[in-house]
Each structure stands twice: as structure tokens, then as C-alpha cells.
Design a protein around this motif. Structure first.
Motif, PDB file in Angstrom:
ATOM      1  N   PHE B  84       0.824  -1.216   0.000  1.00 32.49           N
ATOM      2  CA  PHE B  84       0.000   0.000   0.000  1.00 32.49           C
ATOM      3  C   PHE B  84       0.854   1.260   0.000  1.00 32.49           C
ATOM      4  N   CYS B  85       2.115   1.142   0.449  1.00 31.43           N
ATOM      5  CA  CYS B  85       3.033   2.288   0.303  1.00 31.43           C
ATOM      6  C   CYS B  85       3.319   2.541  -1.176  1.00 31.43           C
ATOM      7  N   GLU B  86       3.442   1.441  -1.932  1.00 32.70           N
ATOM      8  CA  GLU B  86       3.664   1.595  -3.387  1.00 32.70           C
ATOM      9  C   GLU B  86       2.467   2.288  -4.039  1.00 32.70           C
ATOM     10  N   HIS B  87       1.260   1.923  -3.589  1.00 34.51           N
ATOM     11  CA  HIS B  87       0.066   2.580  -4.143  1.00 34.51           C
ATOM     12  C   HIS B  87       0.054   4.065  -3.782  1.00 34.51           C
ATOM     13  N   LEU B  88       0.423   4.355  -2.535  1.00 31.13           N
ATOM     14  CA  LEU B  88       0.460   5.773  -2.119  1.00 31.13           C
ATOM     15  C   LEU B  88       1.483   6.538  -2.955  1.00 31.13           C
ATOM     16  N   ALA B  89       2.629   5.905  -3.191  1.00 32.78           N
ATOM     17  CA  ALA B  89       3.685   6.573  -3.967  1.00 32.78           C
ATOM     18  C   ALA B  89       3.255   6.776  -5.414  1.00 32.78           C
ATOM     19  N   SER B  90       2.484   5.817  -5.934  1.00 28.12           N
ATOM     20  CA  SER B  90       2.104   5.952  -7.343  1.00 28.12           C
ATOM     21  C   SER B  90       1.005   6.998  -7.542  1.00 28.12           C
ATOM     22  N   LEU B  91       0.544   7.605  -6.455  1.00 29.15           N
ATOM     23  CA  LEU B  91      -0.372   8.749  -6.611  1.00 29.15           C
ATOM     24  C   LEU B  91       0.362   9.945  -7.224  1.00 29.15           C
ATOM     25  N   LEU B  92       1.706   9.903  -7.143  1.00 26.64           N
ATOM     26  CA  LEU B  92       2.494  11.035  -7.627  1.00 26.64           C
ATOM     27  C   LEU B  92       2.236  11.311  -9.110  1.00 26.64           C
ATOM     28  N   PHE B  93       2.093  10.227  -9.881  1.00 23.33           N
ATOM     29  CA  PHE B  93       1.845  10.399 -11.303  1.00 23.33           C
ATOM     30  C   PHE B  93       0.851   9.356 -11.770  1.00 23.33           C
ATOM     31  N   PRO B  94      -0.168   9.745 -12.490  1.00 21.56           N
ATOM     32  CA  PRO B  94      -0.470  11.086 -12.998  1.00 21.56           C
ATOM     33  C   PRO B  94      -1.343  11.929 -12.079  1.00 21.56           C
ATOM     34  N   TRP B  95      -1.785  11.339 -10.961  1.00 21.96           N
ATOM     35  CA  TRP B  95      -2.863  11.990 -10.205  1.00 21.96           C
ATOM     36  C   TRP B  95      -2.434  13.303  -9.562  1.00 21.96           C
ATOM     37  N   LEU B  96      -1.309  13.285  -8.861  1.00 18.98           N
ATOM     38  CA  LEU B  96      -0.872  14.552  -8.258  1.00 18.98           C
ATOM     39  C   LEU B  96      -0.369  15.527  -9.321  1.00 18.98           C
ATOM     40  N   ALA B  97       0.142  14.984 -10.419  1.00 18.13           N
ATOM     41  CA  ALA B  97       0.545  15.868 -11.526  1.00 18.13           C
ATOM     42  C   ALA B  97      -0.678  16.592 -12.085  1.00 18.13           C
ATOM     43  N   LEU B  98      -1.805  15.868 -12.154  1.00 22.50           N
ATOM     44  CA  LEU B  98      -3.049  16.505 -12.609  1.00 22.50           C
ATOM     45  C   LEU B  98      -3.473  17.619 -11.656  1.00 22.50           C
ATOM     46  N   LEU B  99      -3.351  17.315 -10.363  1.00 17.71           N
ATOM     47  CA  LEU B  99      -3.740  18.319  -9.363  1.00 17.71           C
ATOM     48  C   LEU B  99      -2.777  19.506  -9.346  1.00 17.71           C
ATOM     49  N   PHE B 100      -1.616  19.330  -9.968  1.00 20.16           N
ATOM     50  CA  PHE B 100      -0.658  20.438 -10.026  1.00 20.16           C
ATOM     51  C   PHE B 100      -1.014  21.425 -11.146  1.00 20.16           C
ATOM     52  N   VAL B 101      -1.826  20.981 -12.101  1.00 18.12           N
ATOM     53  CA  VAL B 101      -2.157  21.851 -13.238  1.00 18.12           C
ATOM     54  C   VAL B 101      -2.749  23.192 -12.776  1.00 18.12           C
ATOM     55  N   PRO B 102      -3.707  23.207 -11.818  1.00 18.21           N
ATOM     56  CA  PRO B 102      -4.203  24.518 -11.347  1.00 18.21           C
ATOM     57  C   PRO B 102      -3.095  25.399 -10.761  1.00 18.21           C
ATOM     58  N   VAL B 103      -2.104  24.768 -10.120  1.00 17.94           N
ATOM     59  CA  VAL B 103      -0.984  25.560  -9.575  1.00 17.94           C
ATOM     60  C   VAL B 103      -0.237  26.230 -10.729  1.00 17.94           C
ATOM     61  N   LEU B 104      -0.055  25.460 -11.786  1.00 22.59           N
ATOM     62  CA  LEU B 104       0.647  25.989 -12.954  1.00 22.59           C
ATOM     63  C   LEU B 104      -0.147  27.141 -13.581  1.00 22.59           C
ATOM     64  N   LEU B 105      -1.473  26.933 -13.656  1.00 22.20           N
ATOM     65  CA  LEU B 105      -2.311  27.966 -14.282  1.00 22.20           C
ATOM     66  C   LEU B 105      -2.394  29.214 -13.414  1.00 22.20           C
ATOM     67  N   LEU B 106      -2.462  28.990 -12.103  1.00 21.00           N
ATOM     68  CA  LEU B 106      -2.613  30.141 -11.193  1.00 21.00           C
ATOM     69  C   LEU B 106      -1.269  30.664 -10.692  1.00 21.00           C
ATOM     70  N   ALA B 107      -0.182  30.193 -11.290  1.00 23.27           N
ATOM     71  CA  ALA B 107       1.154  30.543 -10.772  1.00 23.27           C
ATOM     72  C   ALA B 107       1.363  32.045 -10.565  1.00 23.27           C
ATOM     73  N   PRO B 108       0.940  32.906 -11.492  1.00 22.10           N
ATOM     74  CA  PRO B 108       1.167  34.339 -11.238  1.00 22.10           C
ATOM     75  C   PRO B 108       0.401  34.856 -10.008  1.00 22.10           C
ATOM     76  N   GLN B 109      -0.711  34.191  -9.667  1.00 23.72           N
ATOM     77  CA  GLN B 109      -1.454  34.590  -8.462  1.00 23.72           C
ATOM     78  C   GLN B 109      -0.734  34.123  -7.198  1.00 23.72           C
TER      79      GLN B 109
END
Lengths: 477, 414
Positions: B84-109
Motif C-alpha cells: 500500500f506504500c507503493e500505491h500511495l507513492a504511485s499517486l504522484l503520477f499522474p494523479w498529483l501531476a493533474l492536481l498540479f495543473v491549477p498551480v501551474l495555471l494560477l502561478a502568477p497569483q
């Protein structure tokens, strides 16, 4: 994993393949009595020639060179050292940090590996603890004499006096005094307490009355009763916890000697951790240097096995990688902070003048050479490991020199710039402390149990009464 | 496996079926509230999103670290928690990368430095990383490394379930070897670029280690809770014995101290040197309501868990440890908030708008837990043919099956 059972038939396919099976703590599957004989043999037998060959020069350095250097320095003053404006700290503080570093891996190996239940530490823990005790003694020498007027050392302790003098607790020097002294006391206690059951073994085997008398005093009436073991183990755990914390605090305090200042090259928030890891790295190097010849000369290859040396080498690699990370962070922050002084200092560490080659030596050794330990063949080659251990110690000594002198010799004003070179008295003091360390260590291995006999026996299948081979049921004599 | 190790003293099996809709509820409720927050104050929403993202990132990175350390140390006891640690680690991609997209879009804010002219001295000094393109490229590089690492480790782990081959163990060790180096570099880079740079003038060499210790700390708290749930559900009851909880508890305790050590080292060095380019960071946090959060962190993140977990026996007491682990989640969130939220325009703790970060947290929590549960159900719950599985179950090989001795017999009088 205390439960030891024979594998049920349905689980047999899950047994690890031969290449992945655990190596036994002690090889050759020997009976407990035979193990006691082997581990007590050196402390009880005649002194071999190699011991004298090593002891005589070490004793010369310790009893002639060191006292002469000390007496001359104390009587003439710290002016006999190479310290001069702008480098007011030189080989004295470099040697101090180096000795503190050597001191730390000993306790870390023994205490931390005990807390993490690593059975293999039983074979090397005692050797490492002794290294700690003797090197802290050497480290403690430097703060005592670098003050110049050594007869006023007592000013550093909070002793009520008629002059109304009181230590300045905001000075990192004071933190050193208390940290090093606490560390010395706790590590000596830890070392001595761990030896009590083995001293009792030597006492019970002693054949002469004076030897029996001295060992009886040292063993403090140990009988090996369940009550004794119960108290011993409780105290040992507590001391392990204390020692582990002390490893961190003492080295951190040494790091704070530098980073609490505002000087470029010294002021970095990572310095406390840097000095902890640096100390551990240096200590692992020293452990390799000490254990590799001793396991051969004392004929302990079946106790300090290749597997144990492999693990020590891996730990040296881990600490070396963390050191590499910290070096990278120093350079990165110098760039990221855009501080012109930081950029200047770190640029000149590698591309400046006078000491630039030392910067490359420390990177080459501490980062480059350490990477050889990734290879199993190197870790299994004792000669290569011995050389790497020596180089790690050289590299860490160089690192401390670069930190201290490299940040001081080019002041904020170019008119203040100067060059530092150690004098013969600096070198004599360091050589004397090296001799004293090795002399004490050689005395230790000759007269005291170098390997923790009771602990090693406890880590063998024969020492586990629940094991199929436990007690008197198995093993070769 | 269960037949050999079934524990009779376990309480009745835990039925979690009524909680199965919780991820969906969290996603919908949190998502709606977060959208409202985005409409009300885009800047606060941006920082809140970043804060929640960093919270789950720290959890996933911590889990990745535990997996790699398991392989590098050739550990036996941690086989049961590895999957289950492997499953937690595999959240990094693509799922957390997807959640990073708003950070990228809102970066100037979020990152003030993105709005500064390129002629600004600091921006110029940090070129090319401190540019919009540099930010995106370096962020992409971090995710690429984490994807490669987490996917390779999980691939060989799952493959070993089928083949039982020792080669899989060697491959996992190989990936952990280079991975731990790449991990240290990318984690440090991410902590500096994504977290420290919200107040871009600040710099601290220990910042990466400080973030890392929080990652491992929160991952261990999570691992403890998940292990308890799996044991109570009888999924890993035969594998997770009392010593498992003791070992996780000891590590959790150690990282409680290590985390405090790093935070104290940073504070103490900055305070003692008293240089304005560093002290401004703490001066903001020592004023008004931030001071209260500072005290909460000192006592809540260190002293409370430290003293609670100090006794040896507590580490296996689930009634004590589970609340401590849940408390650790709150403290990790508070610690990240302490780093991120002072970049908000108002110079006090944003109590009135605190619902925005919690809404983002709920949304991401719901989403990521849904992904995690889906992955967990589609694979065996523990490594089925790991060579250390027997050791993890407390069954040791009889000595005669150990490899023959290699060293000659020396010394001894007998």
C-alpha cells in the motif's frame, strides 16, 4: 522476529532463494564455549609482535611528542601555532572537529543499531565505542589549550568565585565545553557498562590472582543472574537513547560554533546537520581503518564477517551521499541567495587561489571516491575498503580545513587577506594526539574484551533457547 | 497465511462498507466549496490549492521514501506494508501531476516573483529557473522522475507476485539505489520552487531536509492508520503483528524528533545571526495571529507527540497511536500552512477564509483516496512472493538451510 519455527509445508515455496538468504551473524556455527574461547583469546594470551610494532611509535608520539608540544605551547602561548590575522582559527579547531567526528560514528553504530535491533552490530559495537571514548578525549584537548592561558580553563565552568566571573553562555565555546564533557561521560558509561558481563567472563577465566582481583573489581560483582541482566538491559536501552541524542546534539553544537556567525561560508542553516553527518561519515572511515587489519590480525574473520564489513561500507556510502547532498546545497544556496559574499567564497573554494586544490580534494575524495562503494566487488575487497577508509579520513580533515581556513583567509577587505600555514607545533600536536589515540586503542584491545562476547553469543542460534540449535543442542567446537 | 498466524485476541472484523461513499462525498462537497472559493478570492484559492497539494504531495513522497528504504536496507519486517506504500507513492503520477495543473495555471497569483520584471535583481540572478517557462519545465522534470521511480518500483513488485523471481528484488534495489539520489534532488527542488518561493526572498539550506522530514513523518502516520485498518479488516491480520506497529511507531517517533530538529536548526541559526534577509521570514510569523500558529506547532507538532509516544509500550497501543497519527495530519497541514499562507495579502492568519484550504483538502483527499482504493482493490494487498515474506511472518529458516560458512575457523582453545 523472535519466533523461530520450522517452515510449514505449504509455505516452503516462499523460502528465499539462496542468493537472498541472510548471512549468519557469526560464521562456522560454533558452540558457545568455543566462541568464548576465541573472543577471550587475545586479551588472555601473549602479546604478538605486530602489536609491539604498532604500539612503540604510537606510545612515542603519545608520551614524548604530545607532552613536548603541549608544554611548549602552553608556556610560549598560542603564538607558536600558525594562527594569525585574518585566520585566527587554524589546525586546532580543524583537529578538534575531526576528532569529534571520529568520536561520533562509534556511538552511532553501537547505540542506533542497537535501537534498530541490528544483530550484526554486536560484533563491531565495542570496537566502535572504544573509538568514541578515546577520540573524545583527544577532541577535549583542543578547547582546553586553544584558550591560550590553559590555567584559566576553570573560568569556563560555572564555579562561584571571588572575581565574580561567570561563563558567557551565549558563546558557542561554552556550548562545546558542556557538550563534549557530557558526551565523554555518557559514552564512557555506555562503553564500560556494556563491558561488565564480558569483564566477568574474563574474571572467571583468569588464571592469576592479580588478574582475577583487578577483573573482579572491574566486573562489579556481576554474576549473570536474571536480576542483573534485567537491570543491565534496561539501563542499556536508556543509555542507547541518550547516546543517540548526544551524537546529534554534540555535533550540532560544533556546527553552531560556525553557523551562528554571519561569515560567508559559515552561516548556513544546514550546518548543524552537516556536522552531524560529517562526523558520522568520518567515523565510518575510521571504523574501516581500524577493523580491517584487526579482524585479520586477531583472526576474527568468522565473527567480523565480510557481511558486516559490507554493511559498514554501505553506511559509509549513505553518509557520503548525504555529505554530497549538503555540499550541493551549499553551492546551490550561494547561487540562489544571490549573496555576493557567499558566491565569492564558494566560487573561490574551487576556482580561487592558494587553497583551491583542497576544494577539489574534498570533492574528489568525499564525493568521488565514496561512489566506489556502490560496487559490491569493492565492498568485498578489504584492501580497497581500507584505502577508502583512509581517504575518507583525509577528505574529512581537508573539508574542515577548507571550511575554517577557506572562509577566513579572504576577509571582507582585500587589504586584510592573508595565508595560513600550520607550524611544526600545530603538526606535532596533531601527530601526538593521533599517537595517543592509537596507543590507548592498542592497550584496549590487548587488555579488555575487544568484541562484546555476551552480545555476540546472544545473536547466534545457539544463544537462542527457542531455536532448533539453541542451548547445547548444536554447533561445532 | 492466515491459518498460521491468526490472532485470536483481535477484536471483531471492522466493517467499513458504510464509509464507501465518503471519497465521492468529499470530492463533491470539497469541489463545490473550492469553486466558490476560487470565485471569491482567486489569490487565496491559489495558495489554498497549493497548500492542499503540498499536503498530499508530502504524503506520497514520504511513502515513496519508505518503499525505497525498504529495498535499500533489505528490510524484512516491512514487507506487509510495502504494497500500500507503493500505491500511495504511485499517486504522484499522474494523479498529483493533474492536481498540479491549477498551480501551474494560477502561478502568477501564487508566486509574486512571476509578476516581477525580468530586470529585478533576484529574478535575474535565478534565471532561467525563475521564469514562467523554467518553472513549468523544472516542475515537469520533478514529476517525470517521480513517475519513473514509483512506476518501476510498483511494476517489479507486482511482477514478483506472479513470478516470485529474485531478479525482481534486484531490480527494485537497483531502482531504489539511483532513485534515492534523484529523490533527494527533486524533493529539495520541489520544496524550494513550489513552497519556499512563495516568499521568494527567503533562502535556507536546510529547507529541503525540513520538508523531507515532514514527508516521512506524515507518511508514517498514514501507514500506521492504514495498517490498523487492514489488520482490523482481517486483510493483513496474519502478517501485521504487534512488532509491526512497534517498528512503525518507533520510526514515527524518530521522525517527530528529526522534524523538530530541522525546524529548530533553521530558526536558531536565523535568530542567532540576525541577518535581515533571513529574519523577515520569521518576523512575519512572530506577529499577530501567526504567533499563535507558531506556538501550536511547537507544542502540537513536537512536544505533544513526543511525550505521548515516549513510553515504549505506547507505540503498540492502537487507542493512543491512531489519535496521535490523526493529530499528525492536522499538524502537518498546519506546518505547511505556516510556510505557505503568510504569502497572502493580509498579514494575519486567514481564519475567516480558512474554509477554502479545507475545501481544497477535502476535494483532493476524496479524489486521491478514491484512486488509492481502486488501486488497492485491483492488486493483492501484500507482496505475495516476496523473499522476505516468511521473515515478516515471524518464520525464520532453520539454521541448516542457511548458506555454508565461508570463513575458516580460527583461534579458540577447544
Amino acid at each position: 522476529m523472535a519466533e523461530s519455527t520450522v517452515i510449514p509445508e505449504d509455505l516452503k515455496p516462499l523460502a528465499p532463494p539462496a542468493e537472498l538468504r541472510r548471512a549468519p551473524v557469526v560464521e562456522n556455527n560454533r558452540r558457545l564455549g568455543a566462541l568464548t574461547d576465541q573472543l577471550s583469546q587475545f586479551a588472555e594470551g601473549k602479546i604478538p609482535r605486530w602489536w609491539w610494532i604498532l604500539f612503540i611509535p604510537a606510545a612515542f608520539c603519545a608520551t614524548v611528542l604530545l607532552p613536548v608540544a603541549l608544554v611548549y605551547q602552553v608556556s610560549a602561548g598560542v603564538g607558536v601555532w600558525g594562527n594569525n590575522h585574518p585566520v585566527m582559527w587554524g589546525l586546532d579547531i580543524v583537529s578538534f572537529i575531526w576528532w569529534v567526528g571520529v568520536a561520533h560514528a562509534g556511538t552511532l553504530i553501537s547505540a542506533l543499531l542497537f535501537l534498530t535491533r541490528q544483530h550484526w552490530r554486536t560484533t563491531i559495537g565495542r570496537a566502535a565505542e572504544a573509538m568514541t571514548v578515546f577520540s573524545v578525549m583527544m577532541a577535549g584537548l583542543y578547547p582546553a589549550i586553544h584558550v591560550g592561558r590553559a590555567w584559566f580553563d576553570w573560568f569556563m565552568f560555572p564555579i562561584p568565585n571571588s572575581n565574580g566571573l561567570w561563563p558567557q553562555f551565549r558563546s558557542p565555546l561554552m556550548w562545546d565545553v558542556f557538550a563534549v564533557n557530557t558526551y565523554l561521560v555518557v559514552s564512557m558509561l555506555f562503553w564500560f557498562m556494556g563491558m561488565i558481563p564480558d569483564l566477568a567472563v574474563l574474571r572467571d577465566r583468569a588464571t592469576t590472582r592479580p588478574r582475577k582481583f583487578i577483573l573482579s573489581l572491574a566486573a562489579m560483582g556481576w554474576t549473570g543472574s536474571a536480576r542483573h541482566w534485567h537491570h543491565y538491559e534496561k539501563a542499556y536501552v536508556v543509555l542507547c537513547g541518550l547516546c543517540t541524542l548526544l551524537v546529534f546534539t554534540v555535533s550540532s553544537i560544533v556546527g553552531l560554533d560556525f553557523c551562528t556567525s554571519q561569515l560567508a561560508g559559515w552561516h548556513a542553516t544546514i550546518f548543524p546537520l552537516y556536522f552531524v553527518i560529517g562526523a558520522v561519515f568520518c567515523g565510518f572511515g575510521m571504523i574501516l581503518v581500524i577493523l580491517i587489519p584487526l579482524r585479520k590480525w586477531l583472526r576474527l574473520e568468522n565473527v567480523i564477517t565480510l557481511s558486516h564489513m559490507d554493511k559498514v561500507a554501505k553506511l559509509a556510502l549513505v553518509s557520503g551521499l548525504i555529505i554530497a547532498y549538503i555540499y550541493s546545497m551549499e553551492f546551490f544556496i550561494a547561487w540562489y541567495s544571490n549573496d555576493p559574499y557567499e558566491r565569492w567564497v564558494f566560487g573561490h573554494r574551487l576556482f580561487g587561489h592558494t587553497y583551491w586544490f583542497l576544494g577539489w580534494i574534498l570533492i574528489g575524495v568525499n564525493v568521488g571516491v565514496t561512489q566506489l562503494l556502490w560496487f559490491k566487488k569493492i565492498r568485498a575487497n578489504m584492501k580497497a575498503l581500507f584505502v577508502i577508509g583512509l581517504l575518507i579520513n583525509l577528505g574529512m580533515f581537508t573539508e574542515r580545513f577548507v571550511i575554517v581556513v577557506g572562509s577566513l583567509y579572504q576577509d571582507f577587505l582585500p587589504a586584510n587577506w592573508g595565508v595560513y600555514l600550520p607550524t611544526r607545533w600545530d603538526v606535532a600536536l596533531y601527530a601526538g594526539s593521533l599517537g595517543a589515540f592509537f596507543m590507548l586503542y592498542l592497550l584496549f584491545i590487548k587488555f579488555l574484551p575487544f568484541i562484546a562476547i555476551s552480545e555476540v553469543k546472544g545473536a547466534t542460534p545457539q544463544g537462542n533457547p527457542h531455536h532448533p540449535l539453541g542451548g547445547a543442542k548444536g554447533g561445532r567446537s | 497465511m492466515g491459518s498460521h498466524n491468526e490472532k485470536s485476541h483481535l477484536p471483531p472484523p471492522l466493517d467499513l462498507s458504510r464509509w464507501s461513499r465518503l471519497p465521492a462525498v468529499l470530492m463533491i462537497a470539497g469541489g463545490v466549496a473550492a469553486l466558490v472559493g476560487a470565485g471569491v478570492s482567486p489569490k487565496e484559492f491559489g495558495l489554498s490549492w497549493l497548500l492542499s497539494f503540498l499536503f498530499y504531495l508530502s504524503l506520497a513522497l514520504g511513502a515513496l521514501f519508505l518503499v525505497m528504504v525498504h529495498h535499500l536496507t533489505d528490510a524484512g519486517w516491512s514487507v506487509g506494508i510495502r504494497r500500500f506504500c507503493e500505491h500511495l507513492a504511485s499517486l504522484l503520477f499522474p494523479w498529483l501531476a493533474l492536481l498540479f495543473v491549477p498551480v501551474l495555471l494560477l502561478a502568477p497569483q501564487i508566486y509574486h516573483w512571476l509578476t516581477l520584471p525580468p530586470t529585478d535583481e533576484l529574478i535575474r540572478a535565478r534565471w532561467p529557473v525563475f521564469t514562467r517557462a523554467g518553472f513549468a519545465v523544472v516542475s515537469g522534470l520533478f514529476f517525470a522522475v517521480w513517475w519513473l521511480l514509483s512506476s518501476r518500483l510498483r511494476y517489479w513488485s507486482l511482477r514478483q507476485d506472479v513470478t516470485g523471481d529474485a531478479l525482481c528484488t534486484h531490480r527494485m534495489r537497483f531502482h531504489s539505489g539511483w532513485g534515492i539520489v534523484a529523490y533527494a534532488a527533486t524533493l529539495t527542488g520541489a520544496s524550494v520552487l513550489w513552497m519556499q518561493s512563495v516568499q521568494y526572498q527567503f533562502f535556507s539550506a536546510i529547507y529541503g531536509v525540513y520538508f523531507f522530514s515532514g514527508c516521512a513523518w506524515i507518511a508514517l502516520a498514514t501507514v500506521y492508520v492504514i495498517a490498523v485498518l487492514l489488520q482490523r479488516q482481517r486483510i493483513l491480520a496474519g502478517l501485521l503483528k504487534e512488532n509491526y506497529f512497534y517498528f512503525i511507531g518507533v520510526l514515527f517517533f524518530a521522525f517527530t524528533i528529526f522534524s523538530a530538529y530541522n525546524e529548530f536548526a533553521q530558526y536558531f541559526v536565523v535568530w542567532n545571526a540576525n541577518m535581515p534577509e533571513e529574519t523577515f521570514w520569521y518576523l512575519i510569523r512572530e506577529n499577530r495571529s501567526w504567533w499563535c500558529l507558531s506556538l501550536i506547532l511547537i507544542f502540537g507538532k513536537f512536544f505533544l507527540p513526543f511525550f505521548v509516544m515516549l513510553p515504549v509500550k505506547v507505540k503498540t497501543s492502537l487507542k493512543v497511536m491512531v489519535p496521535v497519527c490523526l493529530w499528525a495530519w492536522l499538524m502537518q497541514f498546519a506546518d505547511l500552512a505556516y510556510n505557505v499562507l503568510p504569502a497572502m495579502p493580509q498579514y494575519h492568519f486567514p481564519l475567516a477564509s480558512l474554509w477554502i484550504p479545507f475545501a481544497c483538502l477535502a476535494f483532493m483527499g476524496g479524489f486521491l483516496s478514491w484512486v488509492f482504493l481502486r488501486q488497492f482493490r485491483s492488486h493483492p494487498p501484500y507482496p505475495q512472493k516476496d523473499p522476505r515474506l516468511l521473515e515478516a511472518m515471524g518464520i525464520s529458516l532453520p539454521e541448516e538451510e542457511n548458506p555454508p560458512a565461508t570463513a575458516p575457523i580460527h583461534g579458540g582453545r577447544s
